[in-house]
Design a protein around this motif. Structure first.
Motif, PDB file in Angstrom:
ATOM      1  N   ARG A  47       0.840  -1.201   0.000  1.00  0.00           N
ATOM      2  CA  ARG A  47       0.000   0.000   0.000  1.00  0.00           C
ATOM      3  C   ARG A  47       0.874   1.250   0.000  1.00  0.00           C
ATOM      4  NH1 ARG A  47      -1.980   4.179   2.521  1.00  0.00           N
ATOM      5  NH2 ARG A  47      -4.203   4.710   2.351  1.00  0.00           N
ATOM      6  N   LEU A  48       0.499   2.191  -0.858  1.00  0.00           N
ATOM      7  CA  LEU A  48       1.213   3.468  -0.899  1.00  0.00           C
ATOM      8  C   LEU A  48       0.254   4.543  -1.386  1.00  0.00           C
ATOM      9  CD1 LEU A  48       3.908   5.054  -0.664  1.00  0.00           C
ATOM     10  CD2 LEU A  48       4.348   4.437  -3.046  1.00  0.00           C
ATOM     11  N   ASP A  49       0.232   5.690  -0.713  1.00  0.00           N
ATOM     12  CA  ASP A  49      -0.568   6.814  -1.192  1.00  0.00           C
ATOM     13  C   ASP A  49       0.163   7.511  -2.332  1.00  0.00           C
ATOM     14  OD1 ASP A  49      -2.871   6.631   0.393  1.00  0.00           O
ATOM     15  OD2 ASP A  49      -1.900   7.605   2.088  1.00  0.00           O
ATOM     16  N   SER A  50      -0.586   8.258  -3.115  1.00  0.00           N
ATOM     17  CA  SER A  50      -0.014   8.880  -4.315  1.00  0.00           C
ATOM     18  C   SER A  50       0.798  10.123  -4.025  1.00  0.00           C
ATOM     19  CB  SER A  50      -1.137   9.234  -5.306  1.00  0.00           C
ATOM     20  OG  SER A  50      -2.047  10.156  -4.729  1.00  0.00           O
ATOM     21  N   ASP A  51       1.037  10.394  -2.734  1.00  0.00           N
ATOM     22  CA  ASP A  51       1.851  11.557  -2.368  1.00  0.00           C
ATOM     23  C   ASP A  51       2.887  11.216  -1.302  1.00  0.00           C
ATOM     24  OD1 ASP A  51      -0.013  11.103  -0.398  1.00  0.00           O
ATOM     25  OD2 ASP A  51      -0.662  13.188  -0.205  1.00  0.00           O
ATOM     26  N   ASP A  52       3.202   9.923  -1.157  1.00  0.00           N
ATOM     27  CA  ASP A  52       4.157   9.484  -0.135  1.00  0.00           C
ATOM     28  C   ASP A  52       5.311   8.690  -0.740  1.00  0.00           C
ATOM     29  OD1 ASP A  52       2.852  10.696   2.027  1.00  0.00           O
ATOM     30  OD2 ASP A  52       1.511   8.982   2.289  1.00  0.00           O
ATOM     31  N   LEU A  53       6.260   8.297   0.121  1.00  0.00           N
ATOM     32  CA  LEU A  53       7.494   7.661  -0.341  1.00  0.00           C
ATOM     33  C   LEU A  53       7.818   6.403   0.457  1.00  0.00           C
ATOM     34  CD1 LEU A  53       9.765  10.866  -0.157  1.00  0.00           C
ATOM     35  CD2 LEU A  53       8.393  10.146  -2.118  1.00  0.00           C
ATOM     36  N   TYR A  54       8.496   5.475  -0.211  1.00  0.00           N
ATOM     37  CA  TYR A  54       9.148   4.348   0.471  1.00  0.00           C
ATOM     38  C   TYR A  54      10.660   4.478   0.287  1.00  0.00           C
ATOM     39  CZ  TYR A  54       5.165   1.364   1.721  1.00  0.00           C
ATOM     40  OH  TYR A  54       4.035   0.854   2.306  1.00  0.00           O
ATOM     41  N   ARG A  55      11.390   3.982   1.262  1.00  0.00           N
ATOM     42  CA  ARG A  55      12.852   3.936   1.158  1.00  0.00           C
ATOM     43  C   ARG A  55      13.232   3.193  -0.120  1.00  0.00           C
ATOM     44  NH1 ARG A  55      17.120   4.793   4.466  1.00  0.00           N
ATOM     45  NH2 ARG A  55      15.741   5.318   6.198  1.00  0.00           N
ATOM     46  N   SER A  56      14.300   3.618  -0.756  1.00  0.00           N
ATOM     47  CA  SER A  56      14.684   3.050  -2.053  1.00  0.00           C
ATOM     48  C   SER A  56      15.019   1.559  -1.986  1.00  0.00           C
ATOM     49  CB  SER A  56      15.870   3.822  -2.635  1.00  0.00           C
ATOM     50  OG  SER A  56      16.984   3.766  -1.768  1.00  0.00           O
ATOM     51  N   SER A  57      15.256   1.048  -0.792  1.00  0.00           N
ATOM     52  CA  SER A  57      15.551  -0.382  -0.638  1.00  0.00           C
ATOM     53  C   SER A  57      14.319  -1.199  -0.253  1.00  0.00           C
ATOM     54  CB  SER A  57      16.628  -0.579   0.439  1.00  0.00           C
ATOM     55  OG  SER A  57      16.137  -0.182   1.722  1.00  0.00           O
ATOM     56  N   TYR A  58      13.138  -0.581  -0.224  1.00  0.00           N
ATOM     57  CA  TYR A  58      11.976  -1.277   0.332  1.00  0.00           C
ATOM     58  C   TYR A  58      11.591  -2.528  -0.455  1.00  0.00           C
ATOM     59  CZ  TYR A  58       7.511  -2.255   2.480  1.00  0.00           C
ATOM     60  OH  TYR A  58       6.482  -2.885   3.141  1.00  0.00           O
ATOM     61  N   ILE A  59      11.521  -2.419  -1.759  1.00  0.00           N
ATOM     62  CA  ILE A  59      11.175  -3.598  -2.561  1.00  0.00           C
ATOM     63  C   ILE A  59      12.217  -4.694  -2.352  1.00  0.00           C
ATOM     64  CG2 ILE A  59      10.830  -4.497  -4.893  1.00  0.00           C
ATOM     65  CD1 ILE A  59       8.562  -2.690  -3.910  1.00  0.00           C
ATOM     66  N   HIS A  60      13.486  -4.300  -2.287  1.00  0.00           N
ATOM     67  CA  HIS A  60      14.555  -5.277  -2.042  1.00  0.00           C
ATOM     68  C   HIS A  60      14.371  -5.942  -0.678  1.00  0.00           C
ATOM     69  CE1 HIS A  60      18.488  -7.128  -2.441  1.00  0.00           C
ATOM     70  NE2 HIS A  60      18.800  -6.686  -1.233  1.00  0.00           N
ATOM     71  N   GLN A  61      13.985  -5.167   0.319  1.00  0.00           N
ATOM     72  CA  GLN A  61      13.740  -5.728   1.648  1.00  0.00           C
ATOM     73  C   GLN A  61      12.634  -6.784   1.590  1.00  0.00           C
ATOM     74  OE1 GLN A  61      13.351  -2.826   4.949  1.00  0.00           O
ATOM     75  NE2 GLN A  61      14.192  -1.315   3.502  1.00  0.00           N
ATOM     76  N   LEU A  62      11.567  -6.484   0.855  1.00  0.00           N
ATOM     77  CA  LEU A  62      10.471  -7.440   0.730  1.00  0.00           C
ATOM     78  C   LEU A  62      10.917  -8.711   0.002  1.00  0.00           C
ATOM     79  CD1 LEU A  62       7.426  -5.164  -0.208  1.00  0.00           C
ATOM     80  CD2 LEU A  62       7.979  -6.145   2.027  1.00  0.00           C
ATOM     81  N   LYS A  63      11.754  -8.539  -1.010  1.00  0.00           N
ATOM     82  CA  LYS A  63      12.244  -9.693  -1.766  1.00  0.00           C
ATOM     83  C   LYS A  63      13.063 -10.628  -0.885  1.00  0.00           C
ATOM     84  CE  LYS A  63      11.024  -9.132  -6.160  1.00  0.00           C
ATOM     85  NZ  LYS A  63      10.378 -10.189  -6.981  1.00  0.00           N
ATOM     86  N   LYS A  64      13.874 -10.038  -0.016  1.00  0.00           N
ATOM     87  CA  LYS A  64      14.787 -10.831   0.809  1.00  0.00           C
ATOM     88  C   LYS A  64      14.156 -11.341   2.099  1.00  0.00           C
ATOM     89  CE  LYS A  64      18.262 -10.459  -1.985  1.00  0.00           C
ATOM     90  NZ  LYS A  64      18.771 -11.659  -2.715  1.00  0.00           N
ATOM     91  N   HIS A  65      13.099 -10.689   2.555  1.00  0.00           N
ATOM     92  CA  HIS A  65      12.513 -11.041   3.846  1.00  0.00           C
ATOM     93  C   HIS A  65      11.804 -12.396   3.774  1.00  0.00           C
ATOM     94  CE1 HIS A  65      10.904 -10.235   7.833  1.00  0.00           C
ATOM     95  NE2 HIS A  65       9.731 -10.656   7.409  1.00  0.00           N
ATOM     96  N   ARG A  66      12.099 -13.251   4.728  1.00  0.00           N
ATOM     97  CA  ARG A  66      11.450 -14.554   4.817  1.00  0.00           C
ATOM     98  C   ARG A  66      10.382 -14.501   5.899  1.00  0.00           C
ATOM     99  NH1 ARG A  66      16.132 -19.271   4.296  1.00  0.00           N
ATOM    100  NH2 ARG A  66      16.925 -18.614   2.242  1.00  0.00           N
ATOM    101  N   ILE A  67       9.146 -14.592   5.471  1.00  0.00           N
ATOM    102  CA  ILE A  67       8.050 -14.494   6.430  1.00  0.00           C
ATOM    103  C   ILE A  67       7.849 -15.818   7.164  1.00  0.00           C
ATOM    104  CG2 ILE A  67       6.829 -12.692   5.169  1.00  0.00           C
ATOM    105  CD1 ILE A  67       4.966 -14.935   4.094  1.00  0.00           C
ATOM    106  N   ARG A  68       7.288 -15.707   8.362  1.00  0.00           N
ATOM    107  CA  ARG A  68       6.909 -16.899   9.103  1.00  0.00           C
ATOM    108  C   ARG A  68       5.601 -17.457   8.546  1.00  0.00           C
ATOM    109  NH1 ARG A  68       8.565 -13.255  13.106  1.00  0.00           N
ATOM    110  NH2 ARG A  68       6.387 -12.671  13.485  1.00  0.00           N
ATOM    111  N   LYS A  69       5.369 -18.698   8.764  1.00  0.00           N
ATOM    112  CA  LYS A  69       4.151 -19.342   8.286  1.00  0.00           C
ATOM    113  C   LYS A  69       2.934 -18.656   8.896  1.00  0.00           C
ATOM    114  CE  LYS A  69       1.918 -23.869   7.822  1.00  0.00           C
ATOM    115  NZ  LYS A  69       2.000 -25.319   8.147  1.00  0.00           N
ATOM    116  N   GLY A  70       1.990 -18.314   8.042  1.00  0.00           N
ATOM    117  CA  GLY A  70       0.747 -17.719   8.524  1.00  0.00           C
ATOM    118  C   GLY A  70       0.751 -16.205   8.576  1.00  0.00           C
ATOM    119  N   THR A  71       1.862 -15.577   8.244  1.00  0.00           N
ATOM    120  CA  THR A  71       1.929 -14.117   8.265  1.00  0.00           C
ATOM    121  C   THR A  71       1.039 -13.528   7.165  1.00  0.00           C
ATOM    122  OG1 THR A  71       4.148 -14.019   9.209  1.00  0.00           O
ATOM    123  CG2 THR A  71       3.427 -12.102   7.937  1.00  0.00           C
ATOM    124  N   SER A  72       0.235 -12.534   7.541  1.00  0.00           N
ATOM    125  CA  SER A  72      -0.693 -11.909   6.604  1.00  0.00           C
ATOM    126  C   SER A  72      -0.290 -10.498   6.205  1.00  0.00           C
ATOM    127  CB  SER A  72      -2.104 -11.854   7.220  1.00  0.00           C
ATOM    128  OG  SER A  72      -2.573 -13.157   7.518  1.00  0.00           O
TER     129      SER A  72
END
Length: 239
Positions: A108-133
């Motif tokens: 989720r992102l509003d049309s006038d806000d920012l994410y850190r430039s590494s955010y997508i990379h963080q999501l790619k590398k992050h290993r979620i626990r079973k059942g995380t929503s």
């Protein structure tokens, strides 16, 4: 072997159901102003992502199609992974991009806000626990673009989150019910990222946000940065 994560950044441009300011969001004046903000901030944040393996879908109200297209022509062409789509085809646009993937990460992102430039990379590398929503970003910054000041902020359940679905469930119609909006995300089974991953921008077009603490938000005004060079340095990590 199927691919694991499909990351889609969902951005509501003027398609939200709001009790305030609704009709203004369909006007040429509002669209022109918000497009300028989107291009100056949010687009740059998306294009600065160190990992470009994502799609950003910017959802707009169908009746404003001509106005949206007219404003888009005033700017340089968007990259292929950033697309403006009408509300009527938003879900279809998501669905057609899920083939071969196991999980959908809906950012989720509003049309006038920012994410850190590494955010997508963080999501790619992050290993979620079973059942995380959901993945929640509680720490970020609030930037007052009018007075050019920035301060750290914390929100227990902010508007900066990523919902996680199994693709097979999403295709069957599963959706998380967030009664009351983003404050409800904390009630899902979630994980938190510790970095200051977002910038919430205050500008002349805001109707619900001010540079102050309130329910669900804590602004550390003691750490407010007003020096323009230092403010620019902080923002450079996001856009």
């Amino acid at each position: 072997m199927g691919k694991r994560k499909k990351i889609i950044v969902g951005i509501a441009f003027n398609s939200k159901k709001l009790n305030h300011n609704r009709k203004k969001r369909f006007s040429t004046r509002w669209i022109k102003k918000r497009m300028k903000i989107f291009m100056k901030y949010t687009r740059r944040s998306l294009q600065r992502q160190t990992n470009q393996d994502f799609v950003a879908l910017v959802e707009y109200e169908d009746r404003t199609r001509k106005k949206i297209k007219r404003q888009l022509r005033k700017y340089s062409k968007l990259p292929k992974n950033i697309r403006f789509v009408p509300k009527s085809s938003y879900q279809k646009s998501i669905m057609k991009r899920l083939k071969g993937y196991r999980y959908l990460y809906l950012v989720r992102l509003d049309s006038d806000d920012l994410y850190r430039s590494s955010y997508i990379h963080q999501l790619k590398k992050h290993r979620i626990r079973k059942g995380t929503s959901a993945i929640i970003n509680q720490h970020g910054y609030m930037y007052d673009s009018k007075k050019r000041r920035i301060a750290p902020m914390y929100a227990k359940s902010p508007a900066f989150y990523t919902l996680i679905y199994k693709v097979k469930d999403y295709k069957k119609g599963k959706r998380y019910r967030l009664r009351g909006g983003h404050p409800a995300v904390i009630r899902l089974r979630h994980e938190k990222l510790r970095r200051r991953n977002y910038v919430h921008i205050i500008h002349s077009g805001n109707t619900t946000s001010k540079f102050r603490s309130k329910r669900n938000k804590i602004i550390n005004k003691k750490r407010t940065v007003k020096n323009r060079r230092k403010v620019k340095k902080i923002l450079s990590a996001f856009m």
